[in-house]
Design a protein around this motif. Structure first.
Motif, PDB file in Angstrom:
ATOM      1  N   SER A  71      73.237 -31.890  -3.146  1.00  0.00           N
ATOM      2  CA  SER A  71      73.426 -31.851  -1.702  1.00  0.00           C
ATOM      3  C   SER A  71      73.337 -33.263  -1.109  1.00  0.00           C
ATOM      4  O   SER A  71      74.156 -33.643  -0.268  1.00  0.00           O
ATOM      5  CB  SER A  71      72.363 -30.945  -1.077  1.00  0.00           C
ATOM      6  N   SER A  72      72.349 -34.029  -1.558  1.00  0.00           N
ATOM      7  CA  SER A  72      72.190 -35.406  -1.058  1.00  0.00           C
ATOM      8  C   SER A  72      73.380 -36.275  -1.427  1.00  0.00           C
ATOM      9  O   SER A  72      73.853 -37.072  -0.619  1.00  0.00           O
ATOM     10  CB  SER A  72      70.911 -36.029  -1.614  1.00  0.00           C
ATOM     11  N   LEU A  73      73.868 -36.128  -2.654  1.00  0.00           N
ATOM     12  CA  LEU A  73      75.029 -36.910  -3.083  1.00  0.00           C
ATOM     13  C   LEU A  73      76.270 -36.520  -2.288  1.00  0.00           C
ATOM     14  O   LEU A  73      77.090 -37.372  -1.950  1.00  0.00           O
ATOM     15  CB  LEU A  73      75.281 -36.735  -4.584  1.00  0.00           C
TER      16      LEU A  73
ATOM     17  N   VAL B 102      73.649 -35.074 -16.887  1.00  0.00           N
ATOM     18  CA  VAL B 102      74.693 -36.006 -16.495  1.00  0.00           C
ATOM     19  C   VAL B 102      75.494 -35.339 -15.393  1.00  0.00           C
ATOM     20  O   VAL B 102      76.051 -34.256 -15.587  1.00  0.00           O
ATOM     21  CB  VAL B 102      75.607 -36.391 -17.677  1.00  0.00           C
ATOM     22  N   ILE B 103      75.516 -35.981 -14.248  1.00  0.00           N
ATOM     23  CA  ILE B 103      76.224 -35.469 -13.079  1.00  0.00           C
ATOM     24  C   ILE B 103      77.522 -36.249 -12.944  1.00  0.00           C
ATOM     25  O   ILE B 103      77.529 -37.472 -13.067  1.00  0.00           O
ATOM     26  CB  ILE B 103      75.363 -35.632 -11.813  1.00  0.00           C
ATOM     27  N   SER B 104      78.601 -35.532 -12.702  1.00  0.00           N
ATOM     28  CA  SER B 104      79.906 -36.169 -12.535  1.00  0.00           C
ATOM     29  C   SER B 104      80.547 -35.598 -11.283  1.00  0.00           C
ATOM     30  O   SER B 104      80.950 -34.438 -11.250  1.00  0.00           O
ATOM     31  CB  SER B 104      80.780 -35.889 -13.770  1.00  0.00           C
ATOM     32  N   ILE B 105      80.602 -36.436 -10.240  1.00  0.00           N
ATOM     33  CA  ILE B 105      81.175 -36.016  -8.958  1.00  0.00           C
ATOM     34  C   ILE B 105      82.226 -37.048  -8.560  1.00  0.00           C
ATOM     35  O   ILE B 105      81.912 -38.229  -8.442  1.00  0.00           O
ATOM     36  CB  ILE B 105      80.107 -35.908  -7.863  1.00  0.00           C
ATOM     37  N   GLU B 106      83.448 -36.578  -8.363  1.00  0.00           N
ATOM     38  CA  GLU B 106      84.570 -37.446  -8.008  1.00  0.00           C
ATOM     39  C   GLU B 106      84.659 -38.596  -9.001  1.00  0.00           C
ATOM     40  O   GLU B 106      84.822 -38.371 -10.183  1.00  0.00           O
ATOM     41  CB  GLU B 106      84.454 -37.903  -6.556  1.00  0.00           C
ATOM     42  N   THR B 107      84.526 -39.830  -8.551  1.00  0.00           N
ATOM     43  CA  THR B 107      84.659 -40.979  -9.457  1.00  0.00           C
ATOM     44  C   THR B 107      83.309 -41.587  -9.817  1.00  0.00           C
ATOM     45  O   THR B 107      83.246 -42.699 -10.328  1.00  0.00           O
ATOM     46  CB  THR B 107      85.540 -42.070  -8.818  1.00  0.00           C
ATOM     47  N   PHE B 108      82.228 -40.842  -9.573  1.00  0.00           N
ATOM     48  CA  PHE B 108      80.892 -41.364  -9.833  1.00  0.00           C
ATOM     49  C   PHE B 108      80.154 -40.471 -10.808  1.00  0.00           C
ATOM     50  O   PHE B 108      80.404 -39.277 -10.889  1.00  0.00           O
ATOM     51  CB  PHE B 108      80.110 -41.475  -8.522  1.00  0.00           C
ATOM     52  N   GLN B 109      79.238 -41.083 -11.553  1.00  0.00           N
ATOM     53  CA  GLN B 109      78.394 -40.332 -12.477  1.00  0.00           C
ATOM     54  C   GLN B 109      76.947 -40.771 -12.305  1.00  0.00           C
ATOM     55  O   GLN B 109      76.675 -41.891 -11.876  1.00  0.00           O
ATOM     56  CB  GLN B 109      78.812 -40.571 -13.922  1.00  0.00           C
TER      57      GLN B 109
END
Length: 180
Positions: free
Chosen positions: A119-121, A87-94
């Protein structure tokens, strides 16, 4: 290239990096738990987004209340059937990724697929992604009317149920005291 096309391209790259080990993925805005990619070719489980959103929220709360450092960009869930959820959680997106560990080595995931994905995200235009998410929040003119307070309460009660199902799937039946 639209945001949807960019995300589909990222998903395809992830699929190539993981090969046969790639099983499913989806990406969503945490605030409204709506998928950002309109293709269902990557995820057939509609419950996953709400379950992982709730899991991340509870994990963040647990870490904060335990005086641990904040959650990083991702966490792993090892499943009984030799599958792994990232589960990836970056800023306001998962985003979640379901992986079959019998078909891909953990080293490939950790040293190739995950760094490439992160990197792509990071390269995505956050303003464009946020605009796409906000557009998804606005109901179309022909959509059903807004939820009543009873509908909102009902939705809030369903999330813990989905979370219980998720925990039961991971660990076997677990007792959760009723919410007061």
């Amino acid at each position: 290239m639209s945001v949807d096309d960019k995300l589909l391209s990222i998903f395809e790259s992830l699929k190539q990096d993981l090969g046969e080990g790639f099983l499913a993925t989806d990406i969503w805005d945490t605030a409204n738990a709506r998928p950002l990619v309109k293709s269902h070719d990557y995820n057939k489980n509609s419950k996953a987004i709400s379950v992982f959103s709730e899991s991340t929220r509870m994990l963040n709360k647990t870490l904060q209340e335990s005086d641990y450092p904040r959650l990083g960009n991702y966490y792993l869930i090892n499943l009984d059937n030799n599958n792994l959820v990232v589960v990836i959680s970056i800023e306001t997106f998962q985003q979640f990724i379901l992986i079959d560990l019998s078909k891909v080595q953990m080293g490939i995931l950790m040293s190739v697929a995950l760094p490439n994905l992160l990197s792509s995200l990071a390269e995505l235009d956050k303003a464009e992604l946020t605009a796409e998410s906000k557009a998804a929040k606005k109901p179309a003119e022909n959509d059903s009317p807004k939820d009543t307070p009873e509908d909102e309460k009902s939705r809030k009660l369903r999330v813990p149920s989905a979370f219980r199902e998720f925990i039961d799937a991971l660990t076997g039946p677990t007792f959760f005291p009723p919410r007061t």
